[in-house]
Structures are given as C-alpha cells and as structure tokens.
Design a protein around this motif. Structure first.
Motif, mmCIF file in Angstrom:
data_model
loop_
_atom_site.group_PDB
_atom_site.id
_atom_site.type_symbol
_atom_site.label_atom_id
_atom_site.label_comp_id
_atom_site.label_asym_id
_atom_site.label_seq_id
_atom_site.Cartn_x
_atom_site.Cartn_y
_atom_site.Cartn_z
ATOM 1 N N ILE A 130 -17.719 -21.266 -2.695
ATOM 2 C CA ILE A 130 -17.630 -19.832 -2.444
ATOM 3 C C ILE A 130 -16.269 -19.536 -1.849
ATOM 4 O O ILE A 130 -15.885 -20.132 -0.840
ATOM 5 C CB ILE A 130 -18.740 -19.365 -1.471
ATOM 6 C CG1 ILE A 130 -20.127 -19.613 -2.085
ATOM 7 C CG2 ILE A 130 -18.563 -17.893 -1.112
ATOM 8 C CD1 ILE A 130 -21.266 -19.387 -1.112
ATOM 9 N N ASP A 131 -15.528 -18.662 -2.498
ATOM 10 C CA ASP A 131 -14.231 -18.263 -1.951
ATOM 11 C C ASP A 131 -14.466 -17.361 -0.748
ATOM 12 O O ASP A 131 -15.224 -16.387 -0.826
ATOM 13 C CB ASP A 131 -13.411 -17.537 -3.018
ATOM 14 C CG ASP A 131 -11.930 -17.536 -2.694
ATOM 15 O OD1 ASP A 131 -11.528 -16.708 -1.868
ATOM 16 O OD2 ASP A 131 -11.193 -18.372 -3.251
ATOM 17 N N ILE A 169 -20.237 -11.662 -0.778
ATOM 18 C CA ILE A 169 -19.961 -12.797 -1.664
ATOM 19 C C ILE A 169 -19.886 -12.326 -3.107
ATOM 20 O O ILE A 169 -18.963 -12.666 -3.854
ATOM 21 C CB ILE A 169 -21.036 -13.887 -1.503
ATOM 22 C CG1 ILE A 169 -20.920 -14.567 -0.131
ATOM 23 C CG2 ILE A 169 -20.911 -14.940 -2.619
ATOM 24 C CD1 ILE A 169 -22.047 -15.530 0.169
ATOM 25 N N ASN A 175 -15.399 -14.818 -6.716
ATOM 26 C CA ASN A 175 -16.751 -15.381 -6.674
ATOM 27 C C ASN A 175 -17.602 -14.918 -7.854
ATOM 28 O O ASN A 175 -18.836 -14.913 -7.781
ATOM 29 C CB ASN A 175 -17.443 -15.005 -5.357
ATOM 30 C CG ASN A 175 -16.901 -15.782 -4.176
ATOM 31 O OD1 ASN A 175 -16.488 -16.928 -4.316
ATOM 32 N ND2 ASN A 175 -16.881 -15.154 -3.009
#
Length: 291
Positions: A130-131, A169, A175
């Motif tokens: 996850i960025d 997110i 993402n």
C-alpha cells in the motif's frame, strides 16, 4: 509442524494480541512474540497490516518481502513463511481482518466517490504493498488509542475511523491495484483452485486450511479440486511435495530436516518415510547417488 491460522492465533490471547471486533471485522495490535526464526502461517481472511516498528521478512516460494517501519500492505488469503530479521528482533504491527461481505458493503457506500478509471488487471500476487501518504499513515496511527483496555468506545466511532482509512487508501492514485482487487472480491471473484494450490502446496496445511484460503467449504474445495486436477488433494499434494524435495536434494546442501520443512512435510521422519515408500530409496541415499 502445521502452519498456524493467524486469525485464530490473534484471537487467542488478549494480553499478547490486543484485539476487538467491529461489525464482525477483527482489529489487532501487538508486539510480535515470535521465538522461532521461521514460522509457517496462513490467512483465512484478507488482512490489512501496518508495520509500526521493527522488521519481519515474509516469503512465499521465491518471493520475499521485508516489512519495515512505516510500511503497509494487503495480505490475501494465503500461506507464507514469517522470518525474524537477523539484526532486528521486534515487530510492532496493526492488523485488520476484513471479510468479503464488508468489502462489498464499503465499496457500495463509496462507489460514486472512487476513481474507477484505468484500474489495473487483477494479479495473483499474494502480498500487495500500500502506497502511503501522510493522510493514510495518520489514519493507521489514529486507530491505536482504541486498543486501550481501560476505555470503551462506541463501535460506530471506531468503524467510522476504519472507513476513513479504507477510503484514503482507495482514492490514492498509486493504490489502484488495491482498489482493483477489493472490487473483484466485492463482485464475487473466487481465487482459482490451481492458483492457491500451486502457490501453497509446500506449506504444511490441512485440507480445511486450503479450503479456507480458497474461500470454499471443504466439500466445495474437494469437488472443484478434482474437477481441475482429476485426482484427490491428498495424492496431488504428496506428489508435488516429493517433486519439490527431490529437486532440493539434488541442487542444494540443505539438511534433510530443512528440505522436509520447505516441502510441506510434518517433520524429517515423516518425509523420509513417504520418500522411501514412493521411490524405494531414502532421501540421504538418493542424494548420495547423485554424486
């Protein structure tokens, strides 16, 4: 040694694994108590994790990921090895187990606001990074106070914070792979039998664990397995594990015990007995015969 079901482990001890449920989703915060250098684990549900401090190494087959401070990822239903780092013992982590029905509910709620253009194709990667930006990171950290045993919080407030985390997110432009996977789940995507088995056969799992990873009942798993492989899961697993073990015996200096572990057998004695029955030769004699 059988692989541990992380969901059951994380519910087992409130003092070690601080946890609670919100709308039937399990939230956990803990300092990893791992003692063995390498453990076999498996996920029965998709899991969001945020590494707050320390380090662990996850591996599946030839893939390895170092999970360090301020990294986050979505771990699919899968088995994996969790390895302690040589230089860093501890690992502090925040984990959220999310069931498929909840993913569907959240996407229906957020659908008009999410970036649906240019979603990437679904991949079979078991771990999706996850960025993080400051907003997502702060959302993770803002969940920590809810694990204080001395205070009670309304579930609606906690769920609202979790929804905020998921929303941030999903809307992050880097993402989209997370959104694509969650959307596939919400639309009823079911992981193919072959994908689970080819990725996880080397882990020491019972058949009901394989069924959980495929998100099927045990009877549906056995039916779909035979339809695809035209044999029983037990026979297929022994064949695949022995094939893997023979390759390791001929190409590495790993101990018999290590090869047994890495190929999904209970222990070295069990592996040697199965190998002898199948090939009429012991693993050590076979290795010596290769020169």
């Amino acid at each position: 040694m059988l692989a541990y079901n992380t969901y059951k482990v994380h519910q087992s001890n409130q003092k070690v694994f601080q946890h609670f449920k919100v709308n039937n989703q399990l939230f956990v915060f803990y300092n990893c108590p791992q003692k063995e250098k390498v453990m076999q684990l498996y996920n029965a549900y998709n899991q969001f994790l945020f590494s707050i401090g320390g380090k662990r190494i996850f591996s599946m087959g030839n893939q390895r990921w170092e999970l360090t401070k301020d990294t986050a990822f979505l771990l699919k239903r899968t088995a994996y090895h969790q390895e302690m780092h040589e230089e860093v013992e501890g690992w502090k982590v925040l984990a959220f187990y999310v069931k498929d029905a909840y993913f569907k509910k959240i996407l229906e709620e957020f659908r008009p606001l999410l970036p649906w253009d240019n979603l990437p194709p679904h991949t079979d990667d078991m771990l999706l990074y996850i960025d993080l930006n400051d907003q997502i990171k702060n959302c993770f950290l803002s969940m920590l106070p809810y694990f204080d045993d001395n205070r009670r919080y309304p579930q609606d407030i906690i769920e609202m914070k979790f929804k905020e985390l998921l929303y941030n997110i999903f809307i992050h432009p880097d993402n989209k792979h997370i959104l694509a996977y969650v959307n596939a789940i919400s639309e009823g995507y079911q992981t193919p039998i072959w994908e689970v088995m080819e990725t996880n056969y080397m882990f020491n799992l019972k058949l009901d664990a394989f069924a959980q990873i495929t998100n099927r009942s045990l009877s549906a798993f056995k039916r779909d397995f035979r339809k695809h492989y035209n044999t029983s899961p037990g026979k297929w697993l022994i064949k695949k594990r022995l094939e893997r073990a023979k390759i390791y015996l001929g190409t590495t200096n790993h101990s018999i015990q290590s090869i047994a572990f890495d190929s999904g057998f209970n222990n070295a004695s069990h592996f040697s007995r199965v190998f002898q029955n199948q090939f009429n030769i012991s693993p050590s004699t076979y290795r010596n015969s290769l020169g």
